[in-house]
Structures are given as C-alpha cells and as structure tokens.
Design an enzyme around this catalytic site. Structure first.
Site, short mmCIF file in Angstrom:
data_model
loop_
_atom_site.label_atom_id
_atom_site.label_comp_id
_atom_site.label_asym_id
_atom_site.label_seq_id
_atom_site.Cartn_x
_atom_site.Cartn_y
_atom_site.Cartn_z
CB CYS A 2 -0.94 0.10 1.19
SG CYS A 2 -2.07 -1.28 1.32
NE ARG A 27 4.60 1.77 -0.28
CZ ARG A 27 5.67 1.49 0.43
NH1 ARG A 27 6.86 1.68 -0.10
NH2 ARG A 27 5.59 1.01 1.65
CD1 TRP A 72 -0.58 -6.17 -3.68
CD2 TRP A 72 -0.56 -6.91 -1.57
NE1 TRP A 72 -0.27 -7.51 -3.71
CE2 TRP A 72 -0.25 -7.98 -2.43
CE3 TRP A 72 -0.60 -7.15 -0.21
CZ2 TRP A 72 0.03 -9.26 -1.96
CZ3 TRP A 72 -0.33 -8.42 0.26
CH2 TRP A 72 -0.01 -9.47 -0.61
CG ASN A 98 2.10 0.98 4.15
OD1 ASN A 98 3.26 1.34 4.14
ND2 ASN A 98 1.77 -0.26 3.92
N GLY A 99 0.00 -0.80 6.29
CA GLY A 99 0.41 -1.66 7.40
C GLY A 99 -0.72 -2.56 7.83
CD GLU A 468 15.91 -12.31 -10.46
OE1 GLU A 468 15.45 -12.98 -9.53
OE2 GLU A 468 15.51 -11.16 -10.72
CE LYS A 472 12.34 -10.05 -11.95
NZ LYS A 472 13.29 -9.95 -10.88
CD GLU A 475 8.45 -10.44 -10.29
OE1 GLU A 475 9.57 -10.73 -10.76
OE2 GLU A 475 8.30 -9.62 -9.38
CG HIS A 491 19.02 -36.09 -9.91
ND1 HIS A 491 19.48 -37.37 -9.72
CD2 HIS A 491 20.11 -35.33 -10.22
CE1 HIS A 491 20.79 -37.39 -9.86
NE2 HIS A 491 21.20 -36.16 -10.18
CE LYS A 590 10.70 -2.20 -6.80
NZ LYS A 590 11.01 -3.43 -7.55
C1 F6R Z 1 10.98 -10.05 -7.87
C2 F6R Z 1 10.93 -9.18 -6.70
C3 F6R Z 1 10.76 -9.81 -5.36
C4 F6R Z 1 11.67 -9.12 -4.35
C5 F6R Z 1 11.37 -9.63 -2.94
C6 F6R Z 1 12.30 -9.04 -1.90
O1 F6R Z 1 11.15 -9.30 -9.02
O2 F6R Z 1 11.01 -8.01 -6.81
O3 F6R Z 1 10.98 -11.18 -5.39
O4 F6R Z 1 13.00 -9.37 -4.69
O5 F6R Z 1 10.05 -9.31 -2.61
O6 F6R Z 1 12.20 -7.65 -1.88
P1 F6R Z 1 13.32 -6.75 -1.21
O7 F6R Z 1 14.55 -6.85 -2.01
O8 F6R Z 1 12.74 -5.38 -1.20
O9 F6R Z 1 13.52 -7.31 0.17
#
Ligand code: F6R
Length: 595
Positions: A2, A27, A72, A98-99, A468, A472, A475, A491, A590
């Site tokens: 949020c 957010r 969110w 937010n929270g 990674e 991506k 995501e 395996h 995010k």
């Molecule tokens: C993927 C992504 C998430 C963050 C994860 C940790 O693209 O952005 O997997 O990497 O939520 O976030 P931080 O780095 O802010 O702790």
C-alpha cells in the site's frame, strides 16, 4: 504494501495526490482513493481501479488539503468499500493507512457499542472512528495523537479532520516521509514519489507523529516536540520518471551500466566499511546471508563467491524460512539483503540473527529503511528508485555489491584485485552491447510467448541467474518457469521435457562447460526446444541450440552479471509480446511488509 500520500499547501490537492499515487502504485494497485477537505466537509472518492481511471472519473474540486491511497489488500478483499481513505461517521475524519493493525477487533467492538457504524471489513477503519471518539473530549491534534498511541501493529497513517487546516501523520514499522516545500508540505510512503516537487525530506522514525500546516511542521518524538531534521536528496538518485521509455522495467534495465559504474566508484568506501567489520569481528570467519525473492537469488552468489575466493564458509538463508537456532560465534557475520529494506520476512530474520549474537550488515537500496536502522553496518546500493514491481537494476546492484565485498576484502592479493577490476570496468560497455543486439532477444521472446512452461538451467555461479530468470518469467510474462541446476534435471524434471517445454540454458565458459554441454545433449534427445545464452563464436553451442542469444566475452567469474541482463530483457520482451502490464503484474506488490 500500500502507498499513502498527503498534501497541504496552495496547489489543488487532487492533482498532486493523483500524481503521487501514480508513482506509488508499485506498492499495490487493487484499489485506490483520495479524500479532500472542503468548506462543507470531507469528500472521499475511491474504487477498485487504477489511479488514472479514478482520476478520469473525478470532477475537479477546489481543495488544498487531502490524502490518498493505493492498496494491496491484506485485511478485507479488494472492494470499493474496503478501499482507502476510510472515514468516520458523517465523514468528519478521513484516514489512509499502510500496514496491518493487531488486536483491532476489541477496539472495533468498543466503538460499535459507543454507536459507531462501520462500512468496511478493514482494520484501518477503526482509526477515523477512534479519532472522532477522542475528539468528544479533546482537540483534534490531541485526538489524533491519542488514537495513534492506542492502535497496535505496523502503520504509516495520514489523516485529515473537517474544519482543521492541518494534515496529521504518524508511523510505526512502515515508511513515511514528509516532503518540505515553500508554503506547502507533502507526505508519501517514499521520497521518490515526491521527487518532482521537492528535494527536502524529513524521514519519520517509529512512534513519531507530526502535525503539518502549509508553513509549519510540528514533530513529536516519543511525545515531545522535536526539531525536525531535513535531509537533502540528490535529484538524480531520486528520479522516478519514465523519460520516454514505454515501461519503468525497460528504463531500469537500461540504467544498469550506470549502476555498475557507481558501484566501482564506491569501492574505496566499501573497503573502509569492510575493514571496520573485519576489525570488529576479529576477522570474518563465517557468513550467513538473509533475503527473499530476487534478493535471495542475488545472495546465493555469495554462497559461491566467498568460499571459492576468500575461503569463508557462507550459507544463504531465505528470510521467510530462517530458523535462528544457531548462536553467532566469534567472527560470524549476517548479511541481510533487501532493495526496499522493508521486507517483513527479511527484517524478522535479521533481527533474530542479531538477537542470536550475529553482527548484522544490511545491503539495501533505501538508506533510511527499517532494515538499515536495525543493522550494525549498512551498505547502500545507489541504484536509484525502482518503480517496476519486478526488480532488475536493484538485483544487479546487489550482485555488484557482493562482488565488491569480495574485491574489497583484505585477503585478496593486489594482483588479483587489479585483474578483476579491469574486467569489472568493462561491464558497462558490455551491457550496452547487449542493448545494441537486443533484436535476437526480442525474436526469442516472441517464440517463448506461445509456451505455457519453460525451464532455465545453468551450473555453478550462473545457477542463481537461472533461478532469477525463471522468477522474472513467471512474474511478468505469466509463463510457468522453473530454474534448475543443470545436473539436477535428470533427477526428476526430465519427466517434463518434450516439444512443449523449452529449456533455456545459461552457458558458462568455465570448468562446468563440458558437463553442461552433456546436459544440453540430453535435453535435445528429449526433443525439448533449446535456447542458449552463450558467448559469441561457440560452434558447439550454436550447433546444438535452436536459438542462441550471444553475450560479450568476459571472465567466467563475472559472466552472471551479463547473463542477468539477458534474462531480464527476455522476460520483459516476452511480457510485452503477450500484452501484459509489465510494471504492475497481477497480485503482486513491490514492498512486501507482511510475513
Ligand atoms: C521479484 C521481486 C521480489 C523481491 C522480494 C524481496 O522481481 O522483486 O521477489 O525481490 O520481494 O524484496 P526486497 O529486495 O525489497 O527485500
């Protein structure tokens, strides 16, 4: 999760709030709303839509004070009723939050018994009702302060009260910054949302509350009025504009050469910090990394690099799975890695490690974040604000910081250091070369977009990049991707291989090369389409693979950085081809401030 914002000054508040909310949408974006103080009361508009849609529906209002929210959902489904702002009976008080609040049910029941009528399922809604209840016996300033002292849990809150030309804010455990203008004040969950308006910021600490008017900021720390400290932020490092790019993700990938250069420029400072840590610990004898998501994959690099190069045993732990059972011994360092510095699981793990006797280093992109404040040592990656939900330049900055830690370590010989630095310095130009040759990535992305599943494989140092790459892909392109250590394919995952499951291999030209080529032959035998990410002029690979994306030659040890850029671009162009909302993928936010 949020985003919250607020404005008080001489401009039209609705315009400022919508603008800031658009920058805070990373957010959370399942619903949004604003509330404005008007001469005849508080006007609230909110809905389950994106900010630009709400803005289009809104008829301009002449108000100079307001608050805004982009959500969110955590407590209560994403509905218009649960969207913020929430207001008290008769809309006398409006609040954005937010929270998450703990134990709010008894407070809610008490307020209902006192005649308050609730309109949503959220925890937040108790706040405006509490303020209104308090106002029966005290001033609005005291009523807000008392309400923020009553609620428990994590919160960043902004509130407005009818007939009060003031903006009220307070926080515990969630970020909140005040932007200072001339005869105006702004509030937001992060400073980059306000970069267009000011470079002067006050970062609130936990349990701070503040009362803002256009010309004054009254800050209360632990209940006492305190002189606020204003920090000046470099505009370039706080820039969150698209600058002509179609998406923030592409813009942020294109900032990666600059991120490497900045990391190199800061190497002496990192060496100084590392020398302090080394002295405090009497030498680093063991490292434990703590992180989530992409930051966890970045942290896996350290598990390979530190033992191989420095001989320091290193263990990478997921923040959400960390069992703080072992006591930190002399010489053990915990390194918590988080771009936002606000990830609840990482912070919890970091605090547990500290409580268990580990010295704690934070690597984060946000200087004043909670993680930074909890740590004994802080290294700030200067990637600049990242708006796209999918992390790209910040992951690269974390990996570059980990390489720098290795390079800065006193045990590395001068000769090895200089040699590595020469290779490191070439990376920005080599990443630009990848951008110049992006057509091959775009054509592979067009091919990939038609599949439902894909498997990334690699060996050794490039294995974290395979993980990674798969993350991506999931995501933003919504293709089910898995990353495997190439040796693990037989395996179990072999059962999935066939014409419908392409394998994307990250080829490392190191001691793992021959085994990887054997794995690629096995893949081809199972008729799976093979895409290779490999150095130029590798005939073995070009004969084996259906598609090859070439990367410039570098020392194998630094190849993960170039390969990272490729897997990010591949996910980006696949998502674009599918017409997905690249910067705001479904169901994600995010900053993940809940466990
Ligand atoms: C993927 C992504 C998430 C963050 C994860 C940790 O693209 O952005 O997997 O990497 O939520 O976030 P931080 O780095 O802010 O702790």
């Amino acid at each position: 999760m949020c985003g919250i914002t607020g404005y008080i000054g001489y401009k039209n508040a609705d315009k400022v709030l919508f603008d800031c909310l658009k920058r805070l949408e990373y957010r959370g974006y399942d619903s949004c709303g604003i509330a404005l103080v008007q001469s005849d009361g508080i006007k609230v508009i909110k809905d389950t839509c994106r900010v630009k849609e709400l803005e289009a529906k809104h008829k301009k209002v002449n108000s100079k004070i307001g608050i805004g929210h982009t959500r969110w959902a955590t407590c209560g489904e994403p509905t218009a009723a649960n969207a913020h702002p929430h207001s008290s009976c008769g809309d006398k008080v409006a609040v954005v939050h937010n929270g998450t609040l703990d134990q709010f049910i008894p407070l809610k029941e008490d307020l209902i018994n006192k005649g308050h009528v609730f309109k949503s399922e959220t925890d937040t809604e108790i706040i405006p009702h509490l303020i209104e209840e308090n106002m029966k016996t005290m001033s609005a300033d005291d009523a807000v302060k008392k309400a923020l002292g009553t609620i428990q849990g994590a919160f960043a809150v902004a509130a407005i009260v009818q007939n009060e030309n003031k903006l009220y804010v307070g926080k515990v455990g969630c970020p909140l910054v005040i932007g200072v203008g001339d005869s105006e004040c702004y509030v937001a969950s992060d400073s980059s949302a306000l970069s267009k308006y000011t470079n002067r910021f006050i970062y609130l600490k936990d349990h701070d509350t503040a009362v803002l008017t256009p010309d004054s900021i009254k800050l209360f720390r632990n209940g006492k009025e305190t002189e606020p400290e204003i920090e000046l932020l470099d505009k370039n490092l706080n820039d969150a504009e698209l600058h002509g790019y179609p998406h923030f993700m592409l813009k942020e990938i294109h900032e990666e050469p600059r991120v490497i250069t900045t990391t190199i420029d800061d190497l002496d400072d990192l060496a100084t910090l590392l020398a302090t840590i080394d002295k405090d610990l009497g030498g680093i004898r063991m490292i434990k990394t703590l992180a989530c998501g992409s930051s966890y994959y970045a942290s896996l690099m350290m598990r390979y690099l530190a033992p191989q190069i420095l001989g320091i045993p290193t263990f990478a732990e997921l923040g959400s799975e960390y069992c703080s059972l072992t006591k930190g011994q002399k010489g053990t360092l915990a390194i918590a890695i988080s771009q936002s510095g606000e990830t609840a699981d990482t912070i919890k793990a970091a605090k547990a490690a500290k409580a268990n006797g580990y010295k704690l280093m934070a690597i984060t992109n946000v200087k004043n974040s909670q993680l930074a404040r909890a740590a004994d040592y802080v290294w700030t990656t200067k990637a600049g604000p990242e708006v796209s939900v999918a992390a790209t330049k910040t992951v690269l900055s974390q990996i570059a910081a980990l390489y720098s830690l290795i390079l800065a370590h006193p045990s590395l010989s001068k000769l090895n250091k200089e040699d590595a630095m020469d290779t490191f310095r070439k990376l920005p130009d080599q990443i630009n070369k990848i951008f110049e040759n992006v057509d091959s990535i775009i054509s592979v992305a067009s091919y990939l977009a038609d599949f439902k599943d894909a498997i990334y494989i690699a060996r050794g140092l490039n294995y974290p990049i395979a993980l990674e790459g798969a993350l991506k892909l999931k995501e933003i392109s919504y293709i089910h991707g898995e990353g495997y250590a190439a040796g693990e394919l037989k395996h179990g995952p072999f059962a999935l291989l066939g014409k419908e499951v392409p394998v994307i291999a990250i080829v490392s030209h190191d001691e793992n090369y021959d085994s990887l080529v054997t794995n690629l032959r096995e893949v081809k035998t199972r008729q799976a389409p093979l895409i290779a990410i490999s150095e130029e002029n590798d005939l073995t690979i070009s004969n084996l693979a259906d598609y090859v994306i070439t990367v410039p030659h570098t020392k194998p040890i630094l190849s993960p950085i170039l390969n990272l850029v490729v897997v990010q671009l591949l996910a980006y162009y696949t998502a674009v081809k599918k017409g997905n909302p690249v910067d705001f993928p479904r169901n994600l936010a995010k900053t993940v401030t809940v466990e």
